[in-house]
Design a protein around this motif. Structure first.
Motif, PDB file in Angstrom:
ATOM      1  N   GLN B 109       0.810  -1.215   0.000  1.00 52.40           N
ATOM      2  CA  GLN B 109       0.000   0.000   0.000  1.00 52.40           C
ATOM      3  C   GLN B 109       0.849   1.273   0.000  1.00 52.40           C
ATOM      4  OE1 GLN B 109      -2.403   0.536   3.425  1.00 52.40           O
ATOM      5  NE2 GLN B 109      -3.845   1.907   2.407  1.00 52.40           N
ATOM      6  N   ASN B 288      -8.655   6.484  -2.638  1.00 46.73           N
ATOM      7  CA  ASN B 288      -9.116   5.150  -2.262  1.00 46.73           C
ATOM      8  C   ASN B 288      -7.971   4.290  -1.757  1.00 46.73           C
ATOM      9  OD1 ASN B 288     -11.927   4.819  -2.446  1.00 46.73           O
ATOM     10  ND2 ASN B 288     -11.800   4.994  -4.660  1.00 46.73           N
ATOM     11  N   VAL B 289      -6.792   4.457  -2.372  1.00 50.39           N
ATOM     12  CA  VAL B 289      -5.632   3.705  -1.884  1.00 50.39           C
ATOM     13  C   VAL B 289      -5.279   4.168  -0.479  1.00 50.39           C
ATOM     14  CG1 VAL B 289      -3.202   3.191  -2.268  1.00 50.39           C
ATOM     15  CG2 VAL B 289      -4.736   3.350  -4.204  1.00 50.39           C
ATOM     16  N   THR B 293      -9.214   1.242   0.677  1.00 51.27           N
ATOM     17  CA  THR B 293     -10.321   0.530   0.017  1.00 51.27           C
ATOM     18  C   THR B 293      -9.849  -0.756  -0.634  1.00 51.27           C
ATOM     19  OG1 THR B 293     -11.267   2.683  -0.443  1.00 51.27           O
ATOM     20  CG2 THR B 293     -12.221   0.819  -1.612  1.00 51.27           C
ATOM     21  N   TYR B 294      -8.740  -0.659  -1.372  1.00 47.41           N
ATOM     22  CA  TYR B 294      -8.305  -1.825  -2.141  1.00 47.41           C
ATOM     23  C   TYR B 294      -7.623  -2.844  -1.249  1.00 47.41           C
ATOM     24  CZ  TYR B 294      -9.315   1.662  -5.602  1.00 47.41           C
ATOM     25  OH  TYR B 294      -9.948   2.628  -6.316  1.00 47.41           O
ATOM     26  N   ARG B 297     -10.454  -4.747  -0.178  1.00 44.42           N
ATOM     27  CA  ARG B 297     -11.017  -5.505  -1.293  1.00 44.42           C
ATOM     28  C   ARG B 297     -10.138  -6.710  -1.627  1.00 44.42           C
ATOM     29  NH1 ARG B 297     -12.598  -1.893  -6.363  1.00 44.42           N
ATOM     30  NH2 ARG B 297     -14.003  -0.970  -4.842  1.00 44.42           N
ATOM     31  N   HIS B 299      -7.502  -6.704  -3.647  1.00 47.62           N
ATOM     32  CA  HIS B 299      -6.677  -6.555  -4.857  1.00 47.62           C
ATOM     33  C   HIS B 299      -6.705  -5.101  -5.325  1.00 47.62           C
ATOM     34  CE1 HIS B 299     -10.206  -6.284  -7.462  1.00 47.62           C
ATOM     35  NE2 HIS B 299     -10.725  -7.229  -6.704  1.00 47.62           N
ATOM     36  N   TYR B 300      -5.694  -4.747  -6.122  1.00 45.49           N
ATOM     37  CA  TYR B 300      -5.536  -3.375  -6.584  1.00 45.49           C
ATOM     38  C   TYR B 300      -5.878  -3.243  -8.077  1.00 45.49           C
ATOM     39  CZ  TYR B 300      -3.424  -1.587  -2.319  1.00 45.49           C
ATOM     40  OH  TYR B 300      -3.204  -1.165  -1.040  1.00 45.49           O
ATOM     41  N   GLU B 301      -6.945  -3.915  -8.511  1.00 40.43           N
ATOM     42  CA  GLU B 301      -7.208  -3.900  -9.944  1.00 40.43           C
ATOM     43  C   GLU B 301      -7.614  -2.522 -10.443  1.00 40.43           C
ATOM     44  OE1 GLU B 301      -8.997  -7.474 -12.212  1.00 40.43           O
ATOM     45  OE2 GLU B 301     -10.232  -5.738 -12.665  1.00 40.43           O
ATOM     46  N   MET B 302      -8.245  -1.717  -9.573  1.00 39.34           N
ATOM     47  CA  MET B 302      -8.607  -0.354  -9.994  1.00 39.34           C
ATOM     48  C   MET B 302      -7.371   0.431 -10.430  1.00 39.34           C
ATOM     49  SD  MET B 302     -11.625   0.287 -10.367  1.00 39.34           S
ATOM     50  CE  MET B 302     -11.797   1.996 -10.741  1.00 39.34           C
TER      51      MET B 302
END
Lengths: 127, 327
Positions: B109, B288-289, B293-294, B297, B299-302
């Motif tokens: 992160q 969001n990072v 958020t990820y 979630r 994974h960091y696909e966004m």
């Protein structure tokens, strides 16, 4: 999701140890290409500007080829197209390349034709 | 409800669904196809630029003569350096973006935050550079005269150096009063485009200065601009001259053909709009990072998806750079 990256560029001639070092390697490659482009753009060597190949001078050919080289490495390594399946890669790249090449060829021929009409035509058209 | 067939009898077969032949998630695949369609839009713009250029091939401005400025270097001819700088900014922000994607895949992160932040900085620097480029282009350099046939006449001294209009235009001779609603036709207003000197002043100053010549945008066989002799220059200016042009806008362009300015504004503007959207998307994902958020979630696909868009913006710039500034 597994994140395997293919770490070879230049058809395997250069293999990086990790994805991060590959990114920096590609950055160096793109920088070198850009520096060559800018240097040629400033110098405009007479030998390249004066000689033509297929109705375009050699300097412009070099610029366009170097641009496609840059586009290839941005798409393949920064956008990870190298790691996608063959099907996705072809669906995106072939479609784009075909349609863009098609419109460019047709439209440039048309533009050149209108230039000739302006230059040689007895009638001045109002386009 | 009971009548609905719930089983198709094809489970486990190729067409039974549930398999991903392209091994890409829905969002990522759609981002690729959006990029494909958007690149066709840009191709359309660049192709129409090419068509107009081929149409007026011998009167098209040379980019090296148009974009010669660099911030804080006044009066220094520096063609290409500024756009080269902008290109490096964008390529470098692409590098930090792909490093953020890489860190995201390793679920780091802190690193994603750092690299996304650097990418954002790159985006803002690029947008600022483009604003400066536009400002310089709109403001203009030496000024020129447009003929009735919309040809651009530029002024040279006998040494072949460009001369600015303000340097030779005669002092105020006409007593033109600004139009106001109170004292004139109420529904008419002053045209927005006003130049610092009038055509009459330029003509008077040109006739008074023996060492001035006119350069045409048209080029001879060697690709050099055609320079008229003193007599030809006077005839051209007196007979055909129409109005003074300073800088560039959608109607007039002191650097040459008006279409050049139109395409400059359209193509770099459309690209700049894409960069702004990219910065906005990056900003949303960045926050969001930061708030994790990820991480939640899993994974960091966004980050990968906005990364694809950001690289696409860089990719387009590579082509704009070549076809607008180099070729």
């Amino acid at each position: 999701m597994a994140h395997e990256h293919k770490l070879e560029i230049f058809r395997g001639a250069l293999k990086f140890k990790s994805n991060v070092s590959k990114i920096w390697g590609v950055f160096i490659l793109l920088s070198i290409v850009t520096i060559i482009e800018v240097a040629l753009g400033i110098l405009r060597p007479e030998a390249l500007v004066g000689n033509k190949f297929l109705a375009m001078n050699l300097l412009n050919w070099i610029f366009i080829i170097l641009t496609i080289v840059k586009a290839y490495y941005i798409t393949w390594d920064f956008m990870h197209m190298r790691d996608e399946t063959v099907g996705l890669r072809r669906a995106v790249v072939w479609t784009g390349v075909f349609l863009i090449a098609y419109i460019i060829v047709l439209i440039l021929i048309e533009g050149d034709y209108i230039y000739e009409v302006y230059k040689n035509g007895f009638i001045k058209f109002n386009f | 409800m009971e009548a609905t067939v719930v089983k198709t009898g094809t489970e486990g077969k190729t067409w039974g669904g549930g398999n991903n032949p392209l091994k890409a998630s829905y969002g990522k695949m759609m981002m690729w196809f959006f990029i494909l369609s958007d690149s066709l839009t840009f191709a359309g713009f660049l192709a129409s630029y090419g068509m107009s250029r081929f149409k007026f091939i011998d009167a098209w401005p040379i980019a090296d003569e148009v974009f010669t400025h660099f911030p804080f270097l006044h009066g220094v001819e520096a063609p290409m350096y500024y756009v080269a700088f902008m290109t490096f900014i964008l390529i470098f922000s692409s590098v930090t973006m792909v490093l953020a994607v890489d860190a995201g895949q390793k679920m780091q992160q802190k690193k994603v935050i750092l690299y996304m932040f650097l990418t954002l900085i790159g985006g803002f620097v690029f947008l600022g550079s483009q604003a400066w480029e536009w400002k310089t282009f709109i403001k203009g350099d030496y000024g020129a005269v447009e003929t009735n046939g919309r040809q651009i006449l530029q002024f040279l001294d006998t040494d072949g150096k460009r001369v600015a209009l303000a340097d030779f235009a005669a002092a105020q001779t006409d007593s033109r009063v600004e139009h106001t609603n109170e004292s004139g036709i109420w529904y008419k207003s002053e045209p927005e485009y006003k130049t610092s000197v009038s055509f009459e002043q330029v003509k008077e100053g040109f006739l008074a200065n023996e060492n001035l010549l006119i350069r045409l945008p048209n080029k001879d066989e060697n690709g050099q601009h055609i320079v008229l002799s003193r007599e030809e220059s006077i005839t051209k200016l007196v007979n055909d001259g129409n109005l003074v042009v300073e800088g560039a806008n959608l109607r007039h362009n002191e650097y040459g053909h008006p279409l050049f300015a139109d395409f400059f504004f359209f193509i770099t503007g459309f690209h700049g709009f894409h960069v702004s959207i990219g910065v906005l998307l990056n900003l949303i994902v960045f926050f969001n990072v930061v708030i994790g958020t990820y991480e939640r979630r899993g994974h960091y696909e966004m980050v990968e998806k906005v990364g694809l868009y950001w690289h696409f913006v860089d990719l387009v710039w590579v082509f704009v750079f070549t076809f607008f500034y180099l070729v």
